[in-house]
Design a protein around this motif. Structure first.
Motif, PDB file in Angstrom:
ATOM      1  N   PHE A  25       4.535  11.002 -10.219  1.00  9.29           N
ATOM      2  CA  PHE A  25       5.063  11.899  -9.188  1.00  9.29           C
ATOM      3  C   PHE A  25       3.929  12.562  -8.409  1.00  9.29           C
ATOM      4  N   SER A  26       2.892  12.975  -9.105  1.00  6.42           N
ATOM      5  CA  SER A  26       1.756  13.614  -8.431  1.00  6.42           C
ATOM      6  C   SER A  26       1.069  12.645  -7.480  1.00  6.42           C
ATOM      7  N   SER A  27       0.919  11.380  -7.911  1.00  5.83           N
ATOM      8  CA  SER A  27       0.293  10.368  -7.061  1.00  5.83           C
ATOM      9  C   SER A  27       1.132  10.111  -5.821  1.00  5.83           C
ATOM     10  N   ILE A  28       2.443  10.083  -6.002  1.00  6.64           N
ATOM     11  CA  ILE A  28       3.336   9.884  -4.858  1.00  6.64           C
ATOM     12  C   ILE A  28       3.189  11.037  -3.872  1.00  6.64           C
ATOM     13  N   LEU A  29       3.091  12.254  -4.381  1.00 12.76           N
ATOM     14  CA  LEU A  29       2.937  13.420  -3.499  1.00 12.76           C
ATOM     15  C   LEU A  29       1.614  13.378  -2.745  1.00 12.76           C
ATOM     16  N   VAL A  30       0.559  12.864  -3.381  1.00 15.89           N
ATOM     17  CA  VAL A  30      -0.734  12.732  -2.697  1.00 15.89           C
ATOM     18  C   VAL A  30      -0.608  11.772  -1.521  1.00 15.89           C
ATOM     19  N   VAL A  31       0.053  10.631  -1.745  1.00 12.97           N
ATOM     20  CA  VAL A  31       0.239   9.653  -0.668  1.00 12.97           C
ATOM     21  C   VAL A  31       1.079  10.250   0.454  1.00 12.97           C
ATOM     22  N   LEU A  32       2.153  10.943   0.090  1.00 10.52           N
ATOM     23  CA  LEU A  32       3.031  11.532   1.098  1.00 10.52           C
ATOM     24  C   LEU A  32       2.297  12.589   1.916  1.00 10.52           C
ATOM     25  N   THR A  33       1.447  13.369   1.260  1.00  6.98           N
ATOM     26  CA  THR A  33       0.667  14.377   1.980  1.00  6.98           C
ATOM     27  C   THR A  33      -0.302  13.720   2.964  1.00  6.98           C
ATOM     28  N   THR A  34      -0.915  12.617   2.530  1.00  8.07           N
ATOM     29  CA  THR A  34      -1.829  11.886   3.412  1.00  8.07           C
ATOM     30  C   THR A  34      -1.085  11.331   4.616  1.00  8.07           C
ATOM     31  N   TYR A  35       0.081  10.728   4.371  1.00  2.00           N
ATOM     32  CA  TYR A  35       0.885  10.192   5.463  1.00  2.00           C
ATOM     33  C   TYR A  35       1.282  11.301   6.438  1.00  2.00           C
ATOM     34  N   LEU A  36       1.665  12.440   5.890  1.00  2.00           N
ATOM     35  CA  LEU A  36       2.154  13.543   6.713  1.00  2.00           C
ATOM     36  C   LEU A  36       1.063  14.124   7.595  1.00  2.00           C
ATOM     37  N   SER A  37      -0.144  14.239   7.056  1.00  2.00           N
ATOM     38  CA  SER A  37      -1.211  14.917   7.777  1.00  2.00           C
ATOM     39  C   SER A  37      -1.998  13.987   8.698  1.00  2.00           C
ATOM     40  N   GLN A  38      -2.132  12.703   8.328  1.00  2.00           N
ATOM     41  CA  GLN A  38      -3.016  11.818   9.079  1.00  2.00           C
ATOM     42  C   GLN A  38      -2.295  10.753   9.881  1.00  2.00           C
ATOM     43  N   PHE A  39      -1.133  10.312   9.439  1.00  2.00           N
ATOM     44  CA  PHE A  39      -0.480   9.186  10.102  1.00  2.00           C
ATOM     45  C   PHE A  39       0.724   9.646  10.922  1.00  2.00           C
ATOM     46  N   HIS A  63      -1.316  -0.094  -6.531  1.00  2.00           N
ATOM     47  CA  HIS A  63      -0.341  -0.035  -5.440  1.00  2.00           C
ATOM     48  C   HIS A  63      -0.605   1.171  -4.541  1.00  2.00           C
ATOM     49  N   VAL A  64      -0.930   2.305  -5.148  1.00  2.00           N
ATOM     50  CA  VAL A  64      -1.197   3.524  -4.370  1.00  2.00           C
ATOM     51  C   VAL A  64      -2.471   3.357  -3.544  1.00  2.00           C
ATOM     52  N   THR A  65      -3.524   2.824  -4.151  1.00  2.00           N
ATOM     53  CA  THR A  65      -4.774   2.635  -3.413  1.00  2.00           C
ATOM     54  C   THR A  65      -4.605   1.635  -2.272  1.00  2.00           C
ATOM     55  N   THR A  66      -3.682   0.709  -2.419  1.00  2.00           N
ATOM     56  CA  THR A  66      -3.411  -0.249  -1.341  1.00  2.00           C
ATOM     57  C   THR A  66      -2.620   0.403  -0.218  1.00  2.00           C
ATOM     58  N   TRP A  67      -1.595   1.162  -0.590  1.00  2.00           N
ATOM     59  CA  TRP A  67      -0.720   1.759   0.419  1.00  2.00           C
ATOM     60  C   TRP A  67      -1.378   2.889   1.179  1.00  2.00           C
ATOM     61  N   ILE A  68      -2.353   3.541   0.594  1.00  2.00           N
ATOM     62  CA  ILE A  68      -2.967   4.679   1.275  1.00  2.00           C
ATOM     63  C   ILE A  68      -3.894   4.209   2.399  1.00  2.00           C
ATOM     64  N   LYS A  69      -4.187   2.897   2.447  1.00  2.00           N
ATOM     65  CA  LYS A  69      -4.958   2.335   3.559  1.00  2.00           C
ATOM     66  C   LYS A  69      -4.052   2.231   4.778  1.00  2.00           C
ATOM     67  N   VAL A  70      -4.512   2.753   5.889  1.00  2.00           N
ATOM     68  CA  VAL A  70      -3.681   2.789   7.084  1.00  2.00           C
ATOM     69  C   VAL A  70      -3.393   1.378   7.600  1.00  2.00           C
ATOM     70  N   SER A  71      -4.316   0.436   7.390  1.00  2.00           N
ATOM     71  CA  SER A  71      -4.094  -0.930   7.855  1.00  2.00           C
ATOM     72  C   SER A  71      -2.912  -1.574   7.143  1.00  2.00           C
ATOM     73  N   ASN A  72      -2.767  -1.312   5.850  1.00  2.00           N
ATOM     74  CA  ASN A  72      -1.631  -1.861   5.109  1.00  2.00           C
ATOM     75  C   ASN A  72      -0.331  -1.187   5.528  1.00  2.00           C
ATOM     76  N   LEU A  73      -0.390   0.106   5.830  1.00  2.00           N
ATOM     77  CA  LEU A  73       0.803   0.811   6.309  1.00  2.00           C
ATOM     78  C   LEU A  73       1.261   0.221   7.642  1.00  2.00           C
ATOM     79  N   ILE A  74       0.313   0.006   8.549  1.00  2.00           N
ATOM     80  CA  ILE A  74       0.650  -0.561   9.856  1.00  2.00           C
ATOM     81  C   ILE A  74       1.252  -1.951   9.697  1.00  2.00           C
TER      82      ILE A  74
END
Length: 446
Positions: A78-92, A159-170
């Protein structure tokens, strides 16, 4: 709300797969205990190595430790998911949160952790002293489940380290948008145009005042069951027009559907059940929403706080890929006929020019002084025009004038002008307008 709409709503929710895994784990724990007691009753324990058997005290200790460990792993997840969501919210983009939350790999990992915890805690509840035997094999089953959960934890970190890359999100957003295009648009080369004389029904009903159905709630149009609208209109001999496009925000009393040939007003209310209105935008059928996400990622990347033009260029490249595919689809005709060739549904969709403008007008405005981003827009237009029909080439050529109009407002250095002119020439070549290239060039040839 129809069954299909409910299924779509459930499958796009975050708790769907974790709930399924939790129910499965509960059932599996009961079955495991039955297997344990069945083996005891039939004296199978004599053929099992003693290392796999535990007494009551050891079984309870093992299950208690495993359940605590799995709960800790679930908390870390859950904490890892929140880190990813925070990154998405602030940067993407706030709109990109759904892509990670609704990803089945994320839900599956979380579901396995929760399921593993439920499995061990139910077994801990069921393991008690018995008169017949004090040995149990279910702790071994629980250890196997814990090892599986441990493997999934390693997978989740990757999976988290892959998804946090903006290129993979795009890339993920682009693939989902492309899939939605394939599902809801027909290829231009296989589309059969209706004869012009068949549109007389539309000309006729325009002289008649329709019955208007209004929205009963506020929100975004998430899903339209087009097949059911067509079938229902055939059954009651109606002609309907869908007044709002997918992804549009509607308020209460916003016109949704116009109905012609209506005799009983109560029949018309059924049409509203085929349109799903959600409080948030969901990319079920909405191509615009996928394009909006890519545009917003590009805009965030160009902001002074982030200043990452290469991410913006990556987004533009994927926008070009999606627009190239849209250019090969049939977008224009708003009329839909039944098997008797009678007009049933009118649904006006955006034209290719509209998609082209929506993808680039904000990027052009905020990147008007960045030569790398503006050049990537020109390259995207070349990519879209190449391999597409003359109609799309003309649309790209006309849109190029809009881009150049913005370019001429900026004071470019000589090398920048030469670089931009080079790509403007490529646009003219791709659009088969080489003779008219001087109309686009930023500086005259010397």
């Amino acid at each position: 709300m129809s069954l299909k709409q409910i299924i779509i709503r459930v499958r796009t929710s975050f708790w769907y797969l974790p709930a399924v895994y939790s129910i499965f784990a509960f059932i599996l724990a009961i079955i495991s205990m039955f297997i344990d007691r069945y083996m005891l009753t039939n004296n199978f324990y004599k053929s099992i190595p003693p290392i796999f058997l535990s007494d009551v005290s050891l079984a309870q200790t093992i299950l208690s430790s495993l359940s605590t460990s799995l709960l800790t792993m679930t908390t870390i997840t859950f904490s890892s998911i929140l880190v990813v969501l925070t990154t998405y919210l602030s940067q993407f983009s706030p709109r990109t949160l759904q892509n990670f939350i609704t990803d089945h790999h994320t839900q599956r990992v979380l579901g396995i952790f929760i399921g593993g915890f439920i499995y061990t805690i139910i077994l801990l509840l069921l393991v008690r002293n018995h008169d017949k035997s004090t040995f149990y094999i279910v702790p071994t089953f629980a250890i196997i489940v814990s090892i599986i959960c441990l493997g999934m934890f390693v997978f989740f970190i990757h999976h988290v380290t892959t998804w946090i890359k903006v290129s993979n999100l795009i890339f993920n957003i682009s693939q989902k948008t492309i899939q939605s295009i394939h599902n809801h648009f027909v290829d231009e080369d296989i589309y059969k145009e209706n004869p012009p004389w068949e549109n007389w029904e539309f000309d006729e009903i325009q002289t008649i005042e329709p019955y208007i159905l209004f929205s009963k709630r506020s929100g975004y149009i998430e899903y339209i069951e087009f097949d059911k609208l067509m079938t229902h209109s055939m059954g009651v001999n109606h002609i309907i027009k869908i007044e709002q496009d997918l992804g549009n925000y509607v308020d209460e009393n916003t016109p949704l559907i116009s109905v012609w040939r209506l005799k009983d007003k109560e029949q018309a209310e059924d049409y509203l059940s085929y349109i799903t209105i959600s409080t948030d935008q969901e990319p079920v059928q909405d191509v615009h929403f996928g394009l909006q996400k890519l545009v917003e990622i590009a805009l965030r990347a160009m902001s002074p706080a982030i200043n990452d033009p290469y991410t913006a260029i990556n987004s533009i490249n994927h926008l070009a890929k999606i627009l190239t595919l849209l250019g090969k689809k049939h977008l224009a005709t708003p009329f839909y006929y039944d098997h008797h060739r009678q007009l049933r549904v009118i649904f006006e969709k955006p034209k290719f020019d509209d998609y082209l403008y929506e993808c680039f007008y904000q990027i052009r405005h905020y990147a008007r002084e960045d030569v790398s981003v503006m050049t990537s827009i020109l390259k995207a237009l070349v990519y879209i025009a190449q391999g597409n029909s003359p109609f799309i080439k003309q649309a790209v050529w006309d849109f190029s004038y809009y881009i150049v109009e913005g370019l001429k407002e900026t004071k470019w250095l000589m090398k920048d002008q030469e670089y931009l002119n080079k790509h403007l020439k490529d646009i003219a070549k791709a659009c088969q307008k080489s003779k008219q290239i001087n109309e686009l060039l930023l500086i005259e040839k010397r």
